[in-house]
Design an enzyme around this catalytic site. Structure first.
Site, PDB file in Angstrom:
ATOM      1  N   HIS A 190      23.269   0.101  12.157  1.00 48.34           N
ATOM      2  CA  HIS A 190      24.564   1.051  12.226  1.00 48.34           C
ATOM      3  C   HIS A 190      25.481   0.454  13.407  1.00 48.34           C
ATOM      4  O   HIS A 190      24.966   0.130  14.231  1.00 48.34           O
ATOM      5  CB  HIS A 190      24.031   2.362  12.317  1.00 48.34           C
ATOM      6  CG  HIS A 190      23.339   3.047  10.898  1.00 48.34           C
ATOM      7  ND1 HIS A 190      23.710   3.319   9.721  1.00 48.34           N
ATOM      8  CD2 HIS A 190      21.839   3.010  10.850  1.00 48.34           C
ATOM      9  CE1 HIS A 190      23.044   3.716   8.900  1.00 48.34           C
ATOM     10  NE2 HIS A 190      21.571   3.532   9.531  1.00 48.34           N
ATOM     11  N   GLY A 199      -0.843  -1.606   8.899  1.00 48.72           N
ATOM     12  CA  GLY A 199      -0.296  -0.227   8.572  1.00 48.72           C
ATOM     13  C   GLY A 199       0.630   0.368   9.604  1.00 48.72           C
ATOM     14  O   GLY A 199       0.317   0.078  10.812  1.00 48.72           O
ATOM     15  N   ASN A 218       0.738  -1.173   0.085  1.00 47.80           N
ATOM     16  CA  ASN A 218       0.060  -0.091   0.055  1.00 47.80           C
ATOM     17  C   ASN A 218       0.765   1.252   0.081  1.00 47.80           C
ATOM     18  O   ASN A 218       2.183   1.035   0.211  1.00 47.80           O
ATOM     19  CB  ASN A 218      -0.910   0.194   1.221  1.00 47.80           C
ATOM     20  CG  ASN A 218      -2.288   0.875   0.975  1.00 47.80           C
ATOM     21  OD1 ASN A 218      -2.373   1.533   0.168  1.00 47.80           O
ATOM     22  ND2 ASN A 218      -3.240   0.211   1.447  1.00 47.80           N
ATOM     23  N   THR A 233      10.835  -6.826  16.183  1.00 46.18           N
ATOM     24  CA  THR A 233      12.150  -7.065  16.558  1.00 46.18           C
ATOM     25  C   THR A 233      12.704  -8.600  16.498  1.00 46.18           C
ATOM     26  O   THR A 233      14.222  -8.701  16.453  1.00 46.18           O
ATOM     27  CB  THR A 233      12.479  -6.670  18.087  1.00 46.18           C
ATOM     28  OG1 THR A 233      11.808  -7.388  18.858  1.00 46.18           O
ATOM     29  CG2 THR A 233      11.961  -5.195  18.120  1.00 46.18           C
TER      30      THR A 233
END
Length: 184
Positions: A115, A142, A85, A165
């Site tokens: 990072h 969403g 979407n 996670t």
């Protein structure tokens, strides 16, 4: 012989994202994404030509609503009948595979890069990439965020706004931040 930063990235090692070759690849992706996002809708077209040419692979009848963003595109593989979407972002520094009939709601974000935690190395652009895999028939609500290295099993559901996670087993529904499984 030393390896290029692109080779290090593809092999899952620490690499410098400030490298010229990687910058050129990101520029190529930005151009393709720009063309996609400006491309007039065509009911007979399943995937814009610019993204179809950029991606590592795609099945039939995929649809990506504009706007869309990706880092490289060359690491994205879509199965058949995949739907993304509006507002989805895929930062594909590693392979991102999305299985058949999977659907991503608006503003879903998939991140592959992590990072460096050392601030001096992070300032030099050092990062490492971990692949993300979504099985078949996955539904991502969403605003959900999928973090580096996560795999989501077939038929799983990720609730809107969840931050995933860790891996999600097939058929499981997860919600929240961090995402946790709902009782079956």
């Amino acid at each position: 012989m030393s390896r290029s930063e692109r080779q290090k990235m593809q092999e899952g090692d620490w690499y410098c994202c400030l490298d010229g070759e990687l910058s050129a690849l990101r520029h190529q992706a930005r151009l393709a994404v720009h063309h996609h996002n400006q491309h007039p809708p065509d009911p007979g077209e399943s995937l814009s030509p610019s993204l179809a040419a950029l991606f590592a692979g795609h099945g039939q009848n995929c649809l990506i609503e504009a706007p869309f963003h990706c880092a490289y595109g060359i690491n994205i593989t879509l199965g058949h009948q995949v739907y993304l979407n509006a507002g989805c972002t895929i930062l594909d520094t590693a392979p991102v595979r999305i299985g058949d009939r999977s659907m991503l709601g608006p503003n879903v974000q998939i991140y592959c890069a992590q990072h460096h935690k050392d601030k001096a190395l992070r300032a030099k652009g050092l990062e490492i990439a971990h692949p993300v895999t979504l099985g078949s028939d996955v539904w991502i609500g969403g605003g959900a965020i999928i973090l580096p290295g996560v795999s989501i099993g077939d038929g799983a559901i990720v609730g809107a706004g969840a931050v995933v996670t860790r891996d999600v087993e097939a058929g499981v529904t997860v919600v929240g931040n961090p995402a946790r499984a709902l009782p079956r």
